[in-house]
Design a protein around this motif. Structure first.
Motif, PDB file in Angstrom:
ATOM      1  N   GLN A  23       0.815  -1.202   0.000  1.00 40.51           N
ATOM      2  CA  GLN A  23       0.000   0.000   0.000  1.00 40.51           C
ATOM      3  C   GLN A  23       0.851   1.255   0.000  1.00 40.51           C
ATOM      4  O   GLN A  23       0.329   2.349   0.004  1.00 40.51           O
ATOM      5  CB  GLN A  23      -0.929  -0.001   1.217  1.00 40.51           C
ATOM      6  CG  GLN A  23      -1.941  -1.110   1.185  1.00 40.51           C
ATOM      7  CD  GLN A  23      -2.846  -1.057   2.394  1.00 40.51           C
ATOM      8  OE1 GLN A  23      -2.501  -0.515   3.428  1.00 40.51           O
ATOM      9  NE2 GLN A  23      -4.013  -1.620   2.253  1.00 40.51           N
ATOM     10  N   SER A  48      -9.233   5.863  14.573  1.00 44.67           N
ATOM     11  CA  SER A  48      -9.581   5.636  13.171  1.00 44.67           C
ATOM     12  C   SER A  48      -8.966   6.683  12.262  1.00 44.67           C
ATOM     13  O   SER A  48      -8.805   7.844  12.647  1.00 44.67           O
ATOM     14  CB  SER A  48     -11.102   5.688  12.993  1.00 44.67           C
ATOM     15  OG  SER A  48     -11.734   4.738  13.817  1.00 44.67           O
ATOM     16  N   LEU A  49      -8.678   6.256  11.049  1.00 48.54           N
ATOM     17  CA  LEU A  49      -8.258   7.158   9.989  1.00 48.54           C
ATOM     18  C   LEU A  49      -9.518   7.612   9.269  1.00 48.54           C
ATOM     19  O   LEU A  49     -10.320   6.786   8.824  1.00 48.54           O
ATOM     20  CB  LEU A  49      -7.321   6.438   9.016  1.00 48.54           C
ATOM     21  CG  LEU A  49      -6.787   7.265   7.857  1.00 48.54           C
ATOM     22  CD1 LEU A  49      -5.843   8.355   8.365  1.00 48.54           C
ATOM     23  CD2 LEU A  49      -6.064   6.361   6.864  1.00 48.54           C
ATOM     24  N   ILE A  50      -9.705   8.924   9.187  1.00 51.17           N
ATOM     25  CA  ILE A  50     -10.888   9.512   8.550  1.00 51.17           C
ATOM     26  C   ILE A  50     -10.436  10.151   7.239  1.00 51.17           C
ATOM     27  O   ILE A  50      -9.484  10.936   7.216  1.00 51.17           O
ATOM     28  CB  ILE A  50     -11.529  10.575   9.477  1.00 51.17           C
ATOM     29  CG1 ILE A  50     -11.835   9.988  10.866  1.00 51.17           C
ATOM     30  CG2 ILE A  50     -12.774  11.166   8.835  1.00 51.17           C
ATOM     31  CD1 ILE A  50     -12.817   8.838  10.894  1.00 51.17           C
ATOM     32  N   ASN A  51     -11.112   9.823   6.152  1.00 50.15           N
ATOM     33  CA  ASN A  51     -10.702  10.345   4.838  1.00 50.15           C
ATOM     34  C   ASN A  51     -11.152  11.801   4.660  1.00 50.15           C
ATOM     35  O   ASN A  51     -11.916  12.329   5.483  1.00 50.15           O
ATOM     36  CB  ASN A  51     -11.178   9.434   3.701  1.00 50.15           C
ATOM     37  CG  ASN A  51     -12.678   9.425   3.532  1.00 50.15           C
ATOM     38  OD1 ASN A  51     -13.389  10.364   3.863  1.00 50.15           O
ATOM     39  ND2 ASN A  51     -13.178   8.335   2.978  1.00 50.15           N
ATOM     40  N   PRO A  52     -10.686  12.481   3.605  1.00 51.77           N
ATOM     41  CA  PRO A  52     -11.033  13.896   3.406  1.00 51.77           C
ATOM     42  C   PRO A  52     -12.534  14.158   3.302  1.00 51.77           C
ATOM     43  O   PRO A  52     -12.983  15.274   3.588  1.00 51.77           O
ATOM     44  CB  PRO A  52     -10.324  14.262   2.098  1.00 51.77           C
ATOM     45  CG  PRO A  52      -9.144  13.343   2.049  1.00 51.77           C
ATOM     46  CD  PRO A  52      -9.661  12.042   2.636  1.00 51.77           C
ATOM     47  N   ASP A  55     -15.360  10.339   6.116  1.00 52.13           N
ATOM     48  CA  ASP A  55     -15.794   8.958   6.320  1.00 52.13           C
ATOM     49  C   ASP A  55     -14.660   8.123   6.904  1.00 52.13           C
ATOM     50  O   ASP A  55     -13.484   8.389   6.654  1.00 52.13           O
ATOM     51  CB  ASP A  55     -16.230   8.332   4.986  1.00 52.13           C
ATOM     52  CG  ASP A  55     -17.393   9.078   4.354  1.00 52.13           C
ATOM     53  OD1 ASP A  55     -18.306   9.499   5.094  1.00 52.13           O
ATOM     54  OD2 ASP A  55     -17.373   9.252   3.119  1.00 52.13           O
ATOM     55  N   TYR A  56     -15.053   7.075   7.638  1.00 52.03           N
ATOM     56  CA  TYR A  56     -14.060   6.142   8.160  1.00 52.03           C
ATOM     57  C   TYR A  56     -13.363   5.449   6.998  1.00 52.03           C
ATOM     58  O   TYR A  56     -14.000   5.024   6.053  1.00 52.03           O
ATOM     59  CB  TYR A  56     -14.727   5.064   9.024  1.00 52.03           C
ATOM     60  CG  TYR A  56     -15.195   5.568  10.359  1.00 52.03           C
ATOM     61  CD1 TYR A  56     -14.376   5.479  11.478  1.00 52.03           C
ATOM     62  CD2 TYR A  56     -16.461   6.104  10.513  1.00 52.03           C
ATOM     63  CE1 TYR A  56     -14.800   5.935  12.710  1.00 52.03           C
ATOM     64  CE2 TYR A  56     -16.900   6.561  11.733  1.00 52.03           C
ATOM     65  CZ  TYR A  56     -16.068   6.484  12.835  1.00 52.03           C
ATOM     66  OH  TYR A  56     -16.500   6.926  14.047  1.00 52.03           O
ATOM     67  N   GLU A  57     -12.028   5.329   7.100  1.00 55.41           N
ATOM     68  CA  GLU A  57     -11.278   4.609   6.081  1.00 55.41           C
ATOM     69  C   GLU A  57     -10.573   3.389   6.651  1.00 55.41           C
ATOM     70  O   GLU A  57     -10.514   2.356   6.024  1.00 55.41           O
ATOM     71  CB  GLU A  57     -10.259   5.525   5.413  1.00 55.41           C
ATOM     72  CG  GLU A  57      -9.541   4.816   4.285  1.00 55.41           C
ATOM     73  CD  GLU A  57      -8.920   5.767   3.297  1.00 55.41           C
ATOM     74  OE1 GLU A  57      -7.738   5.569   2.989  1.00 55.41           O
ATOM     75  OE2 GLU A  57      -9.609   6.693   2.828  1.00 55.41           O
ATOM     76  N   GLN A  58     -10.043   3.526   7.873  1.00 56.37           N
ATOM     77  CA  GLN A  58      -9.272   2.424   8.441  1.00 56.37           C
ATOM     78  C   GLN A  58      -9.280   2.508   9.959  1.00 56.37           C
ATOM     79  O   GLN A  58      -9.230   3.585  10.531  1.00 56.37           O
ATOM     80  CB  GLN A  58      -7.828   2.510   7.925  1.00 56.37           C
ATOM     81  CG  GLN A  58      -6.928   1.439   8.425  1.00 56.37           C
ATOM     82  CD  GLN A  58      -5.489   1.634   7.950  1.00 56.37           C
ATOM     83  OE1 GLN A  58      -5.174   2.590   7.253  1.00 56.37           O
ATOM     84  NE2 GLN A  58      -4.616   0.733   8.348  1.00 56.37           N
ATOM     85  N   LYS A 111      -0.958   9.620   3.503  1.00 59.24           N
ATOM     86  CA  LYS A 111      -2.134  10.200   4.174  1.00 59.24           C
ATOM     87  C   LYS A 111      -1.795  11.486   4.936  1.00 59.24           C
ATOM     88  O   LYS A 111      -2.682  12.248   5.301  1.00 59.24           O
ATOM     89  CB  LYS A 111      -2.759   9.194   5.159  1.00 59.24           C
ATOM     90  CG  LYS A 111      -3.046   7.821   4.579  1.00 59.24           C
ATOM     91  CD  LYS A 111      -4.045   7.842   3.467  1.00 59.24           C
ATOM     92  CE  LYS A 111      -4.349   6.424   3.013  1.00 59.24           C
ATOM     93  NZ  LYS A 111      -5.126   6.346   1.817  1.00 59.24           N
ATOM     94  N   TYR A 116      -6.555  14.061   5.417  1.00 56.12           N
ATOM     95  CA  TYR A 116      -7.047  13.024   6.324  1.00 56.12           C
ATOM     96  C   TYR A 116      -6.994  13.523   7.761  1.00 56.12           C
ATOM     97  O   TYR A 116      -6.319  14.501   8.072  1.00 56.12           O
ATOM     98  CB  TYR A 116      -6.194  11.751   6.201  1.00 56.12           C
ATOM     99  CG  TYR A 116      -6.458  10.991   4.931  1.00 56.12           C
ATOM    100  CD1 TYR A 116      -7.297   9.884   4.929  1.00 56.12           C
ATOM    101  CD2 TYR A 116      -5.862  11.378   3.734  1.00 56.12           C
ATOM    102  CE1 TYR A 116      -7.536   9.188   3.763  1.00 56.12           C
ATOM    103  CE2 TYR A 116      -6.102  10.687   2.565  1.00 56.12           C
ATOM    104  CZ  TYR A 116      -6.942   9.594   2.584  1.00 56.12           C
ATOM    105  OH  TYR A 116      -7.194   8.903   1.429  1.00 56.12           O
TER     106      TYR A 116
END
Length: 161
Positions: A23, A48-52, A55-58, A111, A116
């Motif tokens: 990745q 959690s990783l939150i995308n731009p 939303d939750y991403e990981q 990221k 993020y």
């Protein structure tokens, strides 16, 4: 017979390449969570990783290893509960009021400074739930800083490992 072997070799090769796609480079960070002096059960914390798009991403880490109580982290559970990814390698025991924990989380370098953010969501049995106890943009500066909490978390301190 030769064709079958050839097809088998091709399929194994293709699946092997897909299974091990990288990745991209990532960095490990020490993440210290200091809780407030509350009374009661140990806190469940989802990092959690939150995308731009917001939303939750990981899922980066879960403090609390009894999956019976994961649904108390309501917003995270809506994301995780649908997929039920294996998170055994990124979980640890709950921590109680006034205690701290130091965990290592891994974040893809791509990221950082890309819109993020990191969210720390907390819940304690028979008490409150905080969707965004701590949330901050994921930047080169914040991964080396201290952020104040708004619920069970007093502060979070991050630093490259």
């Amino acid at each position: 017979m030769k064709n079958i072997r050839l097809i088998a070799v091709v399929l194994v090769t293709v699946f092997g390449l897909v299974s091990f796609t990288n990745q991209g480079p990532s960095t490990k960070y020490k993440c210290m969570i200091q809780l407030t002096n509350y009374t009661g059960e140990g806190a469940y914390v989802a990092i959690s990783l939150i995308n731009p798009a917001g939303d939750y991403e990981q899922t980066l880490f879960v403090q609390g290893d009894d999956n019976e109580w994961y649904n108390t982290l309501e917003s995270w559970w809506k994301f995780y509960g649908k997929k039920r990814n294996n998170i055994d390698a990124i979980t640890g025991a709950t921590i109680s009021g006034g205690e701290r924990s130091i965990n290592v989380i891994e974040i893809e370098d791509s990221k950082i400074d890309a819109g993020y953010s990191i969210r720390f969501e907390t819940a304690v049995e028979d008490q409150e739930y905080y969707t965004q106890d701590v949330e901050f943009p994921l930047t080169s500066e914040t991964v080396k800083g201290k952020m104040e909490g708004t619920g069970f978390i007093r502060y979070v301190r991050m630093m490259p490992n």
